[in-house]
Design an enzyme around this catalytic site. Structure first.
Site, PDB file in Angstrom:
ATOM      1  N   ASN A 172       0.870  -1.179   0.000  1.00  0.00           N
ATOM      2  CA  ASN A 172       0.000   0.000   0.000  1.00  0.00           C
ATOM      3  C   ASN A 172       0.905   1.226   0.000  1.00  0.00           C
ATOM      4  O   ASN A 172       1.542   1.516   0.994  1.00  0.00           O
ATOM      5  CB  ASN A 172      -0.901  -0.014   1.243  1.00  0.00           C
ATOM      6  CG  ASN A 172      -1.723   1.259   1.367  1.00  0.00           C
ATOM      7  OD1 ASN A 172      -1.845   2.013   0.404  1.00  0.00           O
ATOM      8  ND2 ASN A 172      -2.279   1.495   2.544  1.00  0.00           N
ATOM      9  N   TRP A 173       0.919   1.914  -1.117  1.00  0.00           N
ATOM     10  CA  TRP A 173       1.838   3.058  -1.247  1.00  0.00           C
ATOM     11  C   TRP A 173       1.241   4.366  -0.736  1.00  0.00           C
ATOM     12  O   TRP A 173       1.899   5.412  -0.796  1.00  0.00           O
ATOM     13  CB  TRP A 173       2.302   3.192  -2.705  1.00  0.00           C
ATOM     14  CG  TRP A 173       3.340   2.182  -3.074  1.00  0.00           C
ATOM     15  CD1 TRP A 173       3.977   1.323  -2.201  1.00  0.00           C
ATOM     16  CD2 TRP A 173       3.893   1.925  -4.362  1.00  0.00           C
ATOM     17  NE1 TRP A 173       4.888   0.548  -2.878  1.00  0.00           N
ATOM     18  CE2 TRP A 173       4.853   0.900  -4.222  1.00  0.00           C
ATOM     19  CE3 TRP A 173       3.669   2.450  -5.634  1.00  0.00           C
ATOM     20  CZ2 TRP A 173       5.596   0.406  -5.293  1.00  0.00           C
ATOM     21  CZ3 TRP A 173       4.398   1.955  -6.706  1.00  0.00           C
ATOM     22  CH2 TRP A 173       5.354   0.942  -6.528  1.00  0.00           C
ATOM     23  N   LYS A 174       0.007   4.326  -0.281  1.00  0.00           N
ATOM     24  CA  LYS A 174      -0.622   5.521   0.298  1.00  0.00           C
ATOM     25  C   LYS A 174      -0.392   6.752  -0.600  1.00  0.00           C
ATOM     26  O   LYS A 174      -0.402   6.625  -1.818  1.00  0.00           O
ATOM     27  CB  LYS A 174      -0.081   5.753   1.709  1.00  0.00           C
ATOM     28  CG  LYS A 174      -0.103   4.478   2.553  1.00  0.00           C
ATOM     29  CD  LYS A 174       0.128   4.711   4.003  1.00  0.00           C
ATOM     30  CE  LYS A 174       0.239   3.381   4.710  1.00  0.00           C
ATOM     31  NZ  LYS A 174      -0.001   3.443   6.109  1.00  0.00           N
ATOM     32  N   HIS A 214      -9.709   0.799   4.432  1.00  0.00           N
ATOM     33  CA  HIS A 214      -8.422   1.004   5.110  1.00  0.00           C
ATOM     34  C   HIS A 214      -8.633   1.917   6.316  1.00  0.00           C
ATOM     35  O   HIS A 214      -9.444   2.848   6.268  1.00  0.00           O
ATOM     36  CB  HIS A 214      -7.399   1.619   4.148  1.00  0.00           C
ATOM     37  CG  HIS A 214      -6.014   1.609   4.723  1.00  0.00           C
ATOM     38  ND1 HIS A 214      -5.573   2.585   5.578  1.00  0.00           N
ATOM     39  CD2 HIS A 214      -4.997   0.714   4.609  1.00  0.00           C
ATOM     40  CE1 HIS A 214      -4.330   2.302   5.958  1.00  0.00           C
ATOM     41  NE2 HIS A 214      -3.961   1.170   5.378  1.00  0.00           N
ATOM     42  N   GLU A 267      -7.027   4.301   7.554  1.00  0.00           N
ATOM     43  CA  GLU A 267      -6.844   5.746   7.356  1.00  0.00           C
ATOM     44  C   GLU A 267      -8.099   6.379   6.750  1.00  0.00           C
ATOM     45  O   GLU A 267      -8.416   7.536   7.019  1.00  0.00           O
ATOM     46  CB  GLU A 267      -5.584   5.999   6.498  1.00  0.00           C
ATOM     47  CG  GLU A 267      -4.326   5.792   7.346  1.00  0.00           C
ATOM     48  CD  GLU A 267      -3.127   5.253   6.596  1.00  0.00           C
ATOM     49  OE1 GLU A 267      -3.073   5.366   5.367  1.00  0.00           O
ATOM     50  OE2 GLU A 267      -2.235   4.697   7.276  1.00  0.00           O
ATOM     51  N   GLU A 301      -5.844  -5.466  10.012  1.00  0.00           N
ATOM     52  CA  GLU A 301      -4.845  -4.436  10.289  1.00  0.00           C
ATOM     53  C   GLU A 301      -5.217  -3.703  11.573  1.00  0.00           C
ATOM     54  O   GLU A 301      -6.028  -2.755  11.539  1.00  0.00           O
ATOM     55  CB  GLU A 301      -4.802  -3.422   9.147  1.00  0.00           C
ATOM     56  CG  GLU A 301      -4.370  -4.011   7.828  1.00  0.00           C
ATOM     57  CD  GLU A 301      -3.746  -2.942   6.941  1.00  0.00           C
ATOM     58  OE1 GLU A 301      -2.576  -3.099   6.591  1.00  0.00           O
ATOM     59  OE2 GLU A 301      -4.424  -1.953   6.619  1.00  0.00           O
ATOM     60  N   GLY A 354       1.844   1.855  10.699  1.00  0.00           N
ATOM     61  CA  GLY A 354       2.753   2.995  10.609  1.00  0.00           C
ATOM     62  C   GLY A 354       3.408   3.376  11.930  1.00  0.00           C
ATOM     63  O   GLY A 354       3.991   4.447  12.055  1.00  0.00           O
ATOM     64  N   SER A 368       2.965  -2.577  10.328  1.00  0.00           N
ATOM     65  CA  SER A 368       4.400  -2.597  10.625  1.00  0.00           C
ATOM     66  C   SER A 368       5.074  -3.916  10.256  1.00  0.00           C
ATOM     67  O   SER A 368       5.932  -4.412  10.986  1.00  0.00           O
ATOM     68  CB  SER A 368       4.638  -2.246  12.101  1.00  0.00           C
ATOM     69  OG  SER A 368       4.205  -0.916  12.357  1.00  0.00           O
ATOM     70  N   GLY A 408       2.768  -1.225   4.279  1.00  0.00           N
ATOM     71  CA  GLY A 408       2.824   0.189   3.943  1.00  0.00           C
ATOM     72  C   GLY A 408       4.274   0.634   3.792  1.00  0.00           C
ATOM     73  O   GLY A 408       4.911   0.442   2.750  1.00  0.00           O
ATOM     74  N   GLY A 409       4.816   1.215   4.847  1.00  0.00           N
ATOM     75  CA  GLY A 409       6.146   1.823   4.824  1.00  0.00           C
ATOM     76  C   GLY A 409       7.233   0.968   4.184  1.00  0.00           C
ATOM     77  O   GLY A 409       8.000   1.453   3.335  1.00  0.00           O
TER      78      GLY A 409
HETATM   79  C1  PEP Z   1      -0.950  -0.079   5.724  1.00  0.00           C
HETATM   80  O1  PEP Z   1      -0.932   1.058   5.297  1.00  0.00           O
HETATM   81  O2  PEP Z   1      -1.869  -0.812   5.381  1.00  0.00           O
HETATM   82  C2  PEP Z   1       0.131  -0.539   6.626  1.00  0.00           C
HETATM   83  C3  PEP Z   1       0.051  -1.739   7.121  1.00  0.00           C
HETATM   84  O3  PEP Z   1       1.163   0.347   6.882  1.00  0.00           O
HETATM   85  P1  PEP Z   1       2.561   0.002   7.632  1.00  0.00           P
HETATM   86  O4  PEP Z   1       3.104  -1.269   7.036  1.00  0.00           O
HETATM   87  O5  PEP Z   1       3.430   1.182   7.350  1.00  0.00           O
HETATM   88  O6  PEP Z   1       2.254  -0.175   9.101  1.00  0.00           O
END
Ligand code: PEP
Length: 249
Positions: free
Chosen positions: A8-10, A97, A99, A169, A175, A213, A234-235
């Protein structure tokens, strides 16, 4: 069960950056996803077309959008329809998601509408669910997962099974650098697996991913857990090197 390794590149990457990262990923992986795995990249809307073109170099790789609006077209300023997403070369969409639930105020009913409409329009959907820290501390994890899953899956027929994935999640793990522990992941995934079996009335075929994470250092441990069929990252998915380490963990 197929394994889904999702990025997920947000709100990161221009179309050029997205294409370059996918080309790099494809090179590192030798042009195809590991056997039995599919790689999904949820890119920003503006990068979908370039990302889809670059993804042609990676066998077993697919592009998804991070959001959509549940209507064919119309006066919905700033929104994007499933047909537009498909025309840009993407075949997946993220729905629910955290966010979007917590920063942008989307509720279970709206998420359910999106999920049904996306499926109807031929997109594959990754539904995200998960509790906040407050809900966890109040002992509400099961209730939250049950509510989010049952409301999103209302009137979703058995024929959707092949086009659906669910990502657990926990909001407090996204994050933050603080992944959920194996026990917590297994408990939540067992619960989600049971709810999916109950809803569809048959042995689970919908892949269940963990997100929050995930990094190269913890991916193998998480992927080895029961009822974990992949990860949503994500990150650590923004750099081709670290995402490759996760994909091959
Ligand atoms: C996400 O955005 O779905 C996510 C899991 O982010 P991260 O891996 O950065 O916690």
């Amino acid at each position: 069960m197929r394994r889904l390794m999702a990025a997920n590149w947000k709100m990161y990457k221009t179309s050029e950056e997205a294409a370059a990262t996918i080309e790099h990923l494809s090179k590192l992986l030798g042009g195809s996803a590991p056997a039995g795995s599919e790689i999904l990249v949820f890119a920003p809307f503006t990068a979908l077309e370039a990302a889809a073109a670059a993804m042609r170099s990676l066998q077993g790789g697919y592009i998804g959008a991070q959001n959509m609006y549940p209507a064919e077209n119309g006066a919905f300023t700033g929104e994007i329809s499933p047909d537009m997403i498909r025309a840009a070369g993407a075949s997946w969409v993220l729905v629910g998601h955290s966010e979007r639930r917590h920063l942008l105020g989307e509720n279970d009913e709206f998420i359910g509408n999106k999920l049904r409409f996306a499926l109807e329009k031929g997109l594959d959907v990754m539904l995200c669910v998960g509790e906040t820290l407050q809900e966890r501390e109040n002992g509400e994890v099961s209730a939250v997962l049950e509510r989010q899953l049952s409301r999103a899956l209302t009137e979703v027929p058995e024929t959707a099974i092949a086009h659906l994935a669910v990502a657990y999640e926990p909001v407090w793990a996204i994050g933050t650098g603080r992944s959920a522990g194996p026990e917590d992941i297994m408990k939540a995934h067992t619960l989600a697996a049971n709810l999916l079996e109950k809803h569809f009335g048959r042995v689970r075929e919908v892949p269940l991913l963990y997100g929050g994470s995930v990094k190269p250092e913890n991916a193998a441990t998480i992927l080895a857990l029961d009822n974990v069929d992949g990860v949503l990252v994500g990150g650590a998915s923004l750099q081709a090197e670290s995402f490759t380490k996760i994909v091959t963990a």
